[in-house]
Design an enzyme around this catalytic site. Structure first.
Site, PDB file in Angstrom:
ATOM      1  N   ALA A   1       0.820  -1.227   0.000  1.00 25.68           N
ATOM      2  CA  ALA A   1       0.000   0.000   0.000  1.00 25.68           C
ATOM      3  C   ALA A   1       0.847   1.266   0.000  1.00 25.68           C
ATOM      4  O   ALA A   1       0.301   2.368   0.068  1.00 25.68           O
ATOM      5  CB  ALA A   1      -0.942  -0.010   1.207  1.00 25.68           C
TER       6      ALA A   1
ATOM      7  N   TYR B   1       9.498 -13.405 -13.958  1.00 20.62           N
ATOM      8  CA  TYR B   1       8.364 -12.556 -13.550  1.00 20.62           C
ATOM      9  C   TYR B   1       7.069 -13.161 -14.096  1.00 20.62           C
ATOM     10  O   TYR B   1       6.077 -13.285 -13.375  1.00 20.62           O
ATOM     11  CB  TYR B   1       8.539 -11.115 -14.042  1.00 20.62           C
ATOM     12  CG  TYR B   1       7.344 -10.250 -13.670  1.00 20.62           C
ATOM     13  CD1 TYR B   1       7.064  -9.963 -12.338  1.00 20.62           C
ATOM     14  CD2 TYR B   1       6.490  -9.751 -14.655  1.00 20.62           C
ATOM     15  CE1 TYR B   1       5.953  -9.189 -11.994  1.00 20.62           C
ATOM     16  CE2 TYR B   1       5.382  -8.968 -14.313  1.00 20.62           C
ATOM     17  CZ  TYR B   1       5.127  -8.700 -12.975  1.00 20.62           C
ATOM     18  OH  TYR B   1       4.022  -7.955 -12.621  1.00 20.62           O
TER      19      TYR B   1
ATOM     20  N   GLY C   1      -2.264  -4.772 -17.630  1.00 18.90           N
ATOM     21  CA  GLY C   1      -1.103  -4.621 -18.510  1.00 18.90           C
ATOM     22  C   GLY C   1      -0.229  -3.504 -17.947  1.00 18.90           C
ATOM     23  O   GLY C   1      -0.071  -3.399 -16.725  1.00 18.90           O
TER      24      GLY C   1
ATOM     25  N   THR D   1       3.743   3.183 -12.546  1.00 24.01           N
ATOM     26  CA  THR D   1       3.949   3.232 -11.087  1.00 24.01           C
ATOM     27  C   THR D   1       5.460   3.200 -10.846  1.00 24.01           C
ATOM     28  O   THR D   1       6.234   3.435 -11.770  1.00 24.01           O
ATOM     29  CB  THR D   1       3.304   1.992 -10.414  1.00 24.01           C
ATOM     30  OG1 THR D   1       3.964   0.833 -10.940  1.00 24.01           O
ATOM     31  CG2 THR D   1       1.818   1.888 -10.687  1.00 24.01           C
TER      32      THR D   1
HETATM   33  P1  NDP Z   1       4.969  -0.447  -7.129  1.00 17.53           P
HETATM   34  O1  NDP Z   1       6.428  -0.736  -7.216  1.00 17.53           O
HETATM   35  O2  NDP Z   1       4.519   0.953  -7.221  1.00 17.53           O
HETATM   36  O3  NDP Z   1       4.368  -1.067  -5.788  1.00 17.53           O
HETATM   37  C1  NDP Z   1       4.804  -2.291  -5.272  1.00 17.53           C
HETATM   38  C2  NDP Z   1       4.333  -2.405  -3.826  1.00 17.53           C
HETATM   39  O4  NDP Z   1       4.703  -3.703  -3.332  1.00 17.53           O
HETATM   40  C3  NDP Z   1       4.943  -1.359  -2.926  1.00 17.53           C
HETATM   41  O5  NDP Z   1       3.959  -0.832  -2.083  1.00 17.53           O
HETATM   42  C4  NDP Z   1       5.973  -2.146  -2.127  1.00 17.53           C
HETATM   43  O6  NDP Z   1       6.066  -1.601  -0.819  1.00 17.53           O
HETATM   44  C5  NDP Z   1       5.332  -3.540  -2.068  1.00 17.53           C
HETATM   45  N1  NDP Z   1       6.331  -4.563  -1.845  1.00 17.53           N
HETATM   46  C6  NDP Z   1       7.318  -4.934  -2.694  1.00 17.53           C
HETATM   47  N2  NDP Z   1       8.099  -5.863  -2.121  1.00 17.53           N
HETATM   48  C7  NDP Z   1       7.596  -6.067  -0.865  1.00 17.53           C
HETATM   49  C8  NDP Z   1       7.981  -6.888   0.207  1.00 17.53           C
HETATM   50  N3  NDP Z   1       9.054  -7.702   0.149  1.00 17.53           N
HETATM   51  N4  NDP Z   1       7.246  -6.855   1.355  1.00 17.53           N
HETATM   52  C9  NDP Z   1       6.185  -6.038   1.449  1.00 17.53           C
HETATM   53  N5  NDP Z   1       5.753  -5.243   0.450  1.00 17.53           N
HETATM   54  C10 NDP Z   1       6.467  -5.252  -0.692  1.00 17.53           C
HETATM   55  O7  NDP Z   1       4.298  -1.331  -8.281  1.00 17.53           O
HETATM   56  P2  NDP Z   1       2.786  -1.556  -8.736  1.00 17.53           P
HETATM   57  O8  NDP Z   1       1.848  -0.786  -7.924  1.00 17.53           O
HETATM   58  O9  NDP Z   1       2.770  -1.413 -10.188  1.00 17.53           O
HETATM   59  O10 NDP Z   1       2.650  -3.109  -8.410  1.00 17.53           O
HETATM   60  C11 NDP Z   1       1.631  -3.658  -7.596  1.00 17.53           C
HETATM   61  C12 NDP Z   1       1.250  -5.035  -8.128  1.00 17.53           C
HETATM   62  O11 NDP Z   1       0.743  -4.885  -9.447  1.00 17.53           O
HETATM   63  C13 NDP Z   1       2.409  -6.020  -8.226  1.00 17.53           C
HETATM   64  O12 NDP Z   1       1.966  -7.283  -7.821  1.00 17.53           O
HETATM   65  C14 NDP Z   1       2.741  -6.017  -9.710  1.00 17.53           C
HETATM   66  O13 NDP Z   1       3.314  -7.231 -10.121  1.00 17.53           O
HETATM   67  C15 NDP Z   1       1.357  -5.832 -10.295  1.00 17.53           C
HETATM   68  N6  NDP Z   1       1.293  -5.335 -11.656  1.00 17.53           N
HETATM   69  C16 NDP Z   1       1.901  -4.152 -12.015  1.00 17.53           C
HETATM   70  C17 NDP Z   1       1.827  -3.713 -13.321  1.00 17.53           C
HETATM   71  C18 NDP Z   1       2.513  -2.480 -13.799  1.00 17.53           C
HETATM   72  O14 NDP Z   1       2.707  -2.326 -15.030  1.00 17.53           O
HETATM   73  N7  NDP Z   1       2.878  -1.557 -12.945  1.00 17.53           N
HETATM   74  C19 NDP Z   1       1.061  -4.472 -14.325  1.00 17.53           C
HETATM   75  C20 NDP Z   1       0.502  -5.703 -13.844  1.00 17.53           C
HETATM   76  C21 NDP Z   1       0.591  -6.093 -12.559  1.00 17.53           C
HETATM   77  P3  NDP Z   1       7.413  -1.415   0.011  1.00 17.53           P
HETATM   78  O15 NDP Z   1       8.541  -1.228  -0.955  1.00 17.53           O
HETATM   79  O16 NDP Z   1       7.148  -0.210   0.872  1.00 17.53           O
HETATM   80  O17 NDP Z   1       7.521  -2.665   0.820  1.00 17.53           O
HETATM   81  C1  8X3 Z   2       3.488  -5.781 -15.320  1.00 19.01           C
HETATM   82  C2  8X3 Z   2       3.217  -5.659 -16.786  1.00 19.01           C
HETATM   83  O1  8X3 Z   2       4.167  -6.171 -19.112  1.00 19.01           O
HETATM   84  O2  8X3 Z   2       5.698  -5.284 -17.425  1.00 19.01           O
HETATM   85  O3  8X3 Z   2       2.985  -6.951 -14.804  1.00 19.01           O
HETATM   86  O4  8X3 Z   2       4.924  -7.555 -17.290  1.00 19.01           O
HETATM   87  S1  8X3 Z   2       4.570  -6.215 -17.671  1.00 19.01           S
END
Ligand code: NDP
Ligand code: 8X3
Length: 249
Positions: A10, A151, A182, A186
């Site tokens: 979060a 990944y 997709g 972020t």
């Molecule tokens: P961000 O990097 O902005 O957010 C990732 C979040 O995960 C952060 O809040 C981070 O918090 C937390 N996190 C990472 N590692 C840990 C850990 N070891 N323990 C606890 N918390 C952790 O990325 P997104 O918001 O984009 O990603 C969120 C989800 O969406 C992920 O599962 C990602 O795979 C998925 N996703 C993202 C896409 C994209 O293109 N951005 C597309 C598809 C899916 P902190 O570092 O404070 O611990």
């Molecule tokens: C995040 C989207 O295309 O970087 O899951 O894998 S991609």
């Protein structure tokens, strides 16, 4: 009585945007992440809208995860909605050049961390015979793209676990589904490329999804009537047709 949602990851991106979206709806929040300062800032911002509790732990650490969730005060103990969102990609390398540390990070966080959090929450849901779990998958969980190897494997695992949870928790009336985005702009690319300049290029030349777009979809999913369970929702930016087809300006 208001529902309570626990959101992992979060502190940024999709998880943070979901916290804001849920707070607008008055849903009580348990916000998790490793960056304590950010958790405190978000709590201070959202406290005006809803009740917020923060949990500061690393989901790779199973003891820490179980202890943190056990420590929840009485008014936040009953979790109605679990958003398993924490996760990242680490690296983008052909399999022969991949880093074992990157592989460990992705499997430990995206797959095993999701399982540890779920293990800590599911027993109270089965006991109550109610609850809703949303796992944040990815288009990478549906198709493998060049250099995406581990990944993509981790996100295929998230979708397999979503199906497994839905089957096993069906007798308890617990809803389980995935939201699979997709490209979303972020901190994801900053983490994937470890701050390298490549991260800045990832969202250039087209309009990527915003974290808020996904947060609104997650709220839509949790706000359906009890008999409606959205099992999996794949969402791309309009510029993206699949993992390798992107219309740039
Ligand atoms: P961000 O990097 O902005 O957010 C990732 C979040 O995960 C952060 O809040 C981070 O918090 C937390 N996190 C990472 N590692 C840990 C850990 N070891 N323990 C606890 N918390 C952790 O990325 P997104 O918001 O984009 O990603 C969120 C989800 O969406 C992920 O599962 C990602 O795979 C998925 N996703 C993202 C896409 C994209 O293109 N951005 C597309 C598809 C899916 P902190 O570092 O404070 O611990
Ligand atoms: C995040 C989207 O295309 O970087 O899951 O894998 S991609």
């Amino acid at each position: 009585m208001k529902e309570t949602a626990l959101i992992t990851g979060a502190t940024s991106g999709i998880g943070e945007a979901t916290a804001y979206e849920f707070a607008k709806q008055g849903i009580h929040l348990v916000l998790c992440g490793r960056r304590l300062e950010r958790l405190n800032t978000i709590k201070a911002a959202l406290n005006r809208l809803t009740k917020v509790h923060i949990l500061n732990f690393d989901i790779r650490d199973k003891e820490e995860t179980l202890i943190a969730i056990k420590s929840l005060p009485k008014e936040f103990k009953c979790i109605d909605i679990l958003i398993n969102n924490a996760g990242n990609a680490h690296g983008l390398d052909p399999i022969e050049d991949g880093s074992i540390d990157d592989w460990d990070a992705m499997m430990d966080i995206n797959v095993k961390g999701l399982l540890y959090v779920s293990k800590a929450i599911i027993p109270q849901m089965t006991k109550r015979k109610s609850g809703h779990i949303i796992n944040i998958g990815s288009s990478a969980g549906k198709e493998v793209y060049p250099k995406g190897n581990v990944y993509c494997a981790s996100k295929h695992a998230v979708l397999a676990l979503t199906e497994g949870m839905r089957i096993d928790l069906n007798p308890y009336g617990i809803k389980v589904g995935a939201v699979s985005p997709g490209l979303v702009e972020t901190e994801f690319s900053k983490v994937r490329f470890k701050g390298d300049a490549k991260a800045d290029l990832a969202y250039q030349g087209y309009k990527a999804l915003e974290a808020k777009d996904i947060a609104e979809i997650i709220y839509f999913v949790v706000s359906r009537p009890y008999h409606v369970n959205i099992a999996d929702l794949l969402v791309f930016p309009t510029a993206q047709a699949n993992s390798v087809t992107l219309k740039k300006l």
